[in-house]
Design a protein around this motif. Structure first.
Motif, mmCIF file in Angstrom:
data_model
loop_
_atom_site.group_PDB
_atom_site.id
_atom_site.type_symbol
_atom_site.label_atom_id
_atom_site.label_comp_id
_atom_site.label_asym_id
_atom_site.label_seq_id
_atom_site.Cartn_x
_atom_site.Cartn_y
_atom_site.Cartn_z
ATOM 1 N N ALA A 1 0.824 -1.197 0.000
ATOM 2 C CA ALA A 1 0.000 0.000 0.000
ATOM 3 C C ALA A 1 0.867 1.259 0.000
ATOM 4 C CB ALA A 1 -0.924 0.006 1.199
ATOM 5 N N ALA A 2 1.970 1.235 0.746
ATOM 6 C CA ALA A 2 2.836 2.418 0.803
ATOM 7 C C ALA A 2 3.491 2.678 -0.545
ATOM 8 C CB ALA A 2 3.904 2.256 1.878
ATOM 9 N N LEU A 3 3.945 1.612 -1.221
ATOM 10 C CA LEU A 3 4.554 1.774 -2.536
ATOM 11 C C LEU A 3 3.528 2.295 -3.534
ATOM 12 C CD1 LEU A 3 6.901 1.501 -4.471
ATOM 13 C CD2 LEU A 3 6.271 -0.889 -4.800
ATOM 14 N N GLU A 4 2.316 1.770 -3.462
ATOM 15 C CA GLU A 4 1.258 2.221 -4.361
ATOM 16 C C GLU A 4 0.971 3.707 -4.147
ATOM 17 O OE1 GLU A 4 -3.448 1.489 -4.710
ATOM 18 O OE2 GLU A 4 -2.212 -0.306 -4.708
ATOM 19 N N ALA A 5 0.896 4.151 -2.894
ATOM 20 C CA ALA A 5 0.641 5.561 -2.606
ATOM 21 C C ALA A 5 1.783 6.429 -3.117
ATOM 22 C CB ALA A 5 0.446 5.773 -1.110
ATOM 23 N N THR A 6 3.009 5.932 -3.040
ATOM 24 C CA THR A 6 4.160 6.676 -3.529
ATOM 25 C C THR A 6 4.081 6.862 -5.037
ATOM 26 O OG1 THR A 6 5.515 5.792 -1.758
ATOM 27 C CG2 THR A 6 6.678 6.707 -3.633
ATOM 28 N N LEU A 7 3.649 5.836 -5.731
ATOM 29 C CA LEU A 7 3.595 5.901 -7.183
ATOM 30 C C LEU A 7 2.423 6.722 -7.700
ATOM 31 C CD1 LEU A 7 4.482 2.195 -8.042
ATOM 32 C CD2 LEU A 7 5.984 4.194 -8.107
ATOM 33 N N THR A 8 1.349 6.755 -6.967
ATOM 34 C CA THR A 8 0.143 7.430 -7.448
ATOM 35 C C THR A 8 -0.115 8.761 -6.772
ATOM 36 O OG1 THR A 8 -1.255 6.267 -5.858
ATOM 37 C CG2 THR A 8 -0.949 5.243 -8.034
ATOM 38 N N GLY A 9 0.674 9.129 -5.790
ATOM 39 C CA GLY A 9 0.438 10.365 -5.048
ATOM 40 C C GLY A 9 -0.343 10.081 -3.781
ATOM 41 N N PRO A 10 -0.682 11.135 -3.064
ATOM 42 C CA PRO A 10 -1.404 10.940 -1.795
ATOM 43 C C PRO A 10 -2.772 10.304 -2.028
ATOM 44 C CG PRO A 10 -0.614 13.203 -2.013
ATOM 45 C CD PRO A 10 -0.387 12.528 -3.325
ATOM 46 N N THR A 11 -3.186 9.490 -1.081
ATOM 47 C CA THR A 11 -4.520 8.890 -1.145
ATOM 48 C C THR A 11 -5.560 9.994 -0.933
ATOM 49 O OG1 THR A 11 -4.509 8.422 1.211
ATOM 50 C CG2 THR A 11 -3.670 6.687 -0.254
ATOM 51 N N PRO A 12 -6.789 9.767 -1.339
ATOM 52 C CA PRO A 12 -7.822 10.799 -1.156
ATOM 53 C C PRO A 12 -7.975 11.291 0.287
ATOM 54 C CG PRO A 12 -8.581 9.203 -2.742
ATOM 55 C CD PRO A 12 -7.278 8.668 -2.178
ATOM 56 N N PRO A 13 -7.937 10.424 1.315
ATOM 57 C CA PRO A 13 -8.044 10.946 2.676
ATOM 58 C C PRO A 13 -6.858 11.834 3.079
ATOM 59 C CG PRO A 13 -8.594 8.622 2.650
ATOM 60 C CD PRO A 13 -8.028 8.954 1.309
ATOM 61 N N VAL A 14 -5.663 11.495 2.635
ATOM 62 C CA VAL A 14 -4.484 12.309 2.946
ATOM 63 C C VAL A 14 -4.580 13.643 2.216
ATOM 64 C CG1 VAL A 14 -1.976 12.462 2.721
ATOM 65 C CG2 VAL A 14 -3.037 10.338 3.511
ATOM 66 N N LEU A 15 -4.999 13.605 0.975
ATOM 67 C CA LEU A 15 -5.177 14.838 0.210
ATOM 68 C C LEU A 15 -6.248 15.718 0.858
ATOM 69 C CD1 LEU A 15 -4.149 16.325 -2.243
ATOM 70 C CD2 LEU A 15 -5.827 15.103 -3.623
ATOM 71 N N ALA A 16 -7.308 15.118 1.346
ATOM 72 C CA ALA A 16 -8.362 15.876 2.037
ATOM 73 C C ALA A 16 -7.811 16.531 3.304
ATOM 74 C CB ALA A 16 -9.538 14.964 2.370
ATOM 75 N N ALA A 17 -6.974 15.815 4.043
ATOM 76 C CA ALA A 17 -6.366 16.389 5.251
ATOM 77 C C ALA A 17 -5.468 17.567 4.893
ATOM 78 C CB ALA A 17 -5.580 15.316 6.009
ATOM 79 N N LEU A 18 -4.715 17.446 3.801
ATOM 80 C CA LEU A 18 -3.879 18.557 3.339
ATOM 81 C C LEU A 18 -4.728 19.767 2.978
ATOM 82 C CD1 LEU A 18 -1.275 16.742 1.078
ATOM 83 C CD2 LEU A 18 -0.753 18.195 3.044
ATOM 84 N N ARG A 19 -5.782 19.541 2.237
ATOM 85 C CA ARG A 19 -6.650 20.650 1.824
ATOM 86 C C ARG A 19 -7.317 21.311 3.021
ATOM 87 N NH1 ARG A 19 -9.027 17.352 -3.296
ATOM 88 N NH2 ARG A 19 -7.425 18.002 -4.791
ATOM 89 N N LEU A 20 -7.792 20.505 3.946
ATOM 90 C CA LEU A 20 -8.435 21.051 5.132
ATOM 91 C C LEU A 20 -7.460 21.890 5.943
ATOM 92 C CD1 LEU A 20 -10.882 21.181 7.002
ATOM 93 C CD2 LEU A 20 -10.071 19.081 8.071
ATOM 94 N N GLY A 21 -6.275 21.367 6.171
ATOM 95 C CA GLY A 21 -5.267 22.107 6.925
ATOM 96 C C GLY A 21 -4.863 23.395 6.227
ATOM 97 N N MET A 22 -4.700 23.332 4.917
ATOM 98 C CA MET A 22 -4.322 24.519 4.155
ATOM 99 C C MET A 22 -5.408 25.576 4.244
ATOM 100 S SD MET A 22 -1.823 25.750 2.449
ATOM 101 C CE MET A 22 -0.904 24.302 2.030
ATOM 102 N N PHE A 23 -6.650 25.161 4.132
ATOM 103 C CA PHE A 23 -7.765 26.106 4.252
ATOM 104 C C PHE A 23 -7.751 26.779 5.624
ATOM 105 C CE2 PHE A 23 -12.073 27.218 5.471
ATOM 106 C CZ PHE A 23 -12.458 28.021 4.410
ATOM 107 N N GLN A 24 -7.545 25.990 6.667
ATOM 108 C CA GLN A 24 -7.520 26.549 8.019
ATOM 109 C C GLN A 24 -6.374 27.541 8.183
ATOM 110 O OE1 GLN A 24 -7.412 22.852 10.226
ATOM 111 N NE2 GLN A 24 -9.558 23.075 10.788
#
Length: 93
Positions: A1-24
């Motif tokens: 799973a970690a290798l897959e996430a590395t190859l495809t970018g952040p998973t949707p939940p991680v990307l959502a956490a980034l967006r939420l934090g950035m907005f805040q």
């Protein structure tokens, strides 16, 4: 799973956490940057330890640098103003 996430970018939940934090960090003056980073990291930990480390690194940098980059946005047109926020180019995303 970690290798897959590395190859495809952040998973949707991680990307959502980034967006939420950035907005805040950028738009919610009542939330301290520390709290925004901490809560976003905790949210990302539910999905991935590596994702939480990514969220921590990106948002800590954003909390130091986002205000400067946000102030430098070329907002001559609504499209120019929106592109920097949406694509993350002004905050290192």
């Amino acid at each position: 799973a970690a290798l897959e996430a590395t190859l495809t970018g952040p998973t949707p939940p991680v990307l959502a956490a980034l967006r939420l934090g950035m907005f805040q960090i950028l738009f919610l003056g009542g939330v301290s940057d520390y709290a925004a980073v901490n809560e976003s990291v905790e949210l990302a930990k539910r999905e991935s330890r590596g994702g939480a480390q990514l969220v921590n690194a990106v948002l800590r940098r954003a909390s130091r640098e986002a205000a400067q980059h946000y102030a430098e946005l070329d907002d001559a047109t609504p499209r120019h103003a929106a592109v920097g926020i949406v694509d993350g180019s002004t905050c290192g995303l």
